[in-house]
Design a protein around this motif. Structure first.
Motif, PDB file in Angstrom:
ATOM      1  N   ALA A   1       0.827  -1.210   0.000  1.00  0.00           N
ATOM      2  CA  ALA A   1       0.000   0.000   0.000  1.00  0.00           C
ATOM      3  C   ALA A   1       0.858   1.256   0.000  1.00  0.00           C
ATOM      4  O   ALA A   1       0.510   2.253  -0.631  1.00  0.00           O
ATOM      5  CB  ALA A   1      -0.923   0.002   1.217  1.00  0.00           C
ATOM      6  N   SER A   2       1.977   1.212   0.715  1.00  0.00           N
ATOM      7  CA  SER A   2       2.899   2.345   0.750  1.00  0.00           C
ATOM      8  C   SER A   2       4.288   1.844   1.128  1.00  0.00           C
ATOM      9  O   SER A   2       4.434   0.745   1.661  1.00  0.00           O
ATOM     10  CB  SER A   2       2.422   3.429   1.722  1.00  0.00           C
ATOM     11  OG  SER A   2       2.353   2.913   3.033  1.00  0.00           O
ATOM     12  N   ILE A   3       5.282   2.677   0.828  1.00  0.00           N
ATOM     13  CA  ILE A   3       6.679   2.300   1.076  1.00  0.00           C
ATOM     14  C   ILE A   3       7.343   3.375   1.919  1.00  0.00           C
ATOM     15  O   ILE A   3       7.353   4.556   1.544  1.00  0.00           O
ATOM     16  CB  ILE A   3       7.447   2.119  -0.246  1.00  0.00           C
ATOM     17  CG1 ILE A   3       6.774   1.054  -1.115  1.00  0.00           C
ATOM     18  CG2 ILE A   3       8.914   1.763   0.031  1.00  0.00           C
ATOM     19  CD1 ILE A   3       7.309   0.956  -2.524  1.00  0.00           C
ATOM     20  N   LEU A   4       7.891   2.945   3.065  1.00  0.00           N
ATOM     21  CA  LEU A   4       8.648   3.820   3.952  1.00  0.00           C
ATOM     22  C   LEU A   4      10.049   3.239   4.046  1.00  0.00           C
ATOM     23  O   LEU A   4      10.211   2.032   4.249  1.00  0.00           O
ATOM     24  CB  LEU A   4       8.013   3.852   5.343  1.00  0.00           C
ATOM     25  CG  LEU A   4       6.521   4.163   5.426  1.00  0.00           C
ATOM     26  CD1 LEU A   4       6.032   4.021   6.867  1.00  0.00           C
ATOM     27  CD2 LEU A   4       6.249   5.552   4.906  1.00  0.00           C
ATOM     28  N   ALA A   5      11.048   4.072   3.894  1.00  0.00           N
ATOM     29  CA  ALA A   5      12.434   3.609   3.941  1.00  0.00           C
ATOM     30  C   ALA A   5      13.215   4.440   4.945  1.00  0.00           C
ATOM     31  O   ALA A   5      13.250   5.667   4.844  1.00  0.00           O
ATOM     32  CB  ALA A   5      13.062   3.714   2.556  1.00  0.00           C
TER      33      ALA A   5
END
Length: 136
Positions: free
Chosen positions: A56-60
């Motif tokens: 759904a979303s990408i956090l790095a």
């Protein structure tokens, strides 16, 4: 393999994923992080233990010399103010509190032990397999 009908929040331990590949990343941490972040933008699904999850979303999370790395549209870069592990734990708790399911990509056993019970965990190989043979 089955596919889940809900999306996960992909939460990437950038330093750990970079460190899993002996490709010379230590000579240019900023460049290696930037390349990895660029590849993350293409990730829409990831498999874990025989199940495929939509992303759904990408956090790095970046830290140290990689803090200056910029991500492409669709990848939210979080710059750790202290250590990356504490930042990842805090963000995973925020995702759970907001009703989401974090899928944390790391091989760090100590970090894994600090994550909320609702978090899913995958090793770097799961992500690198998605990025393919020409992975950044």
């Amino acid at each position: 393999m089955s596919e889940n009908d809900y999306g996960v929040v992909l939460l990437v331990d950038v330093a750990n994923v970079m460190g899993s590949r002996p490709d010379g990343w230590w000579r240019d941490r900023l460049g290696a992080a930037t390349r990895l972040l660029g590849g993350l933008a293409t990730v829409t699904k990831i498999s874990l233990s025989g199940e495929t999850f939509s992303v759904a979303s990408i956090l790095a999370v970046v830290e140290g010399k990689a803090k200056g790395a910029a991500g492409p549209e669709g990848v939210e870069v979080i710059r750790a103010t202290a250590d990356g592990d504490s930042t990842i734990v805090a963000v995973a708790h925020e995702v759970v509190a907001a009703g989401g399911v974090p899928l944390v990509v790391t091989a760090d056993r100590g970090l894994r032990a600090r994550l909320p019970a609702a978090a899913l965990v995958a090793g770097p190989r799961a992500l690198l397999d998605v990025l393919g043979p020409n992975r950044p």
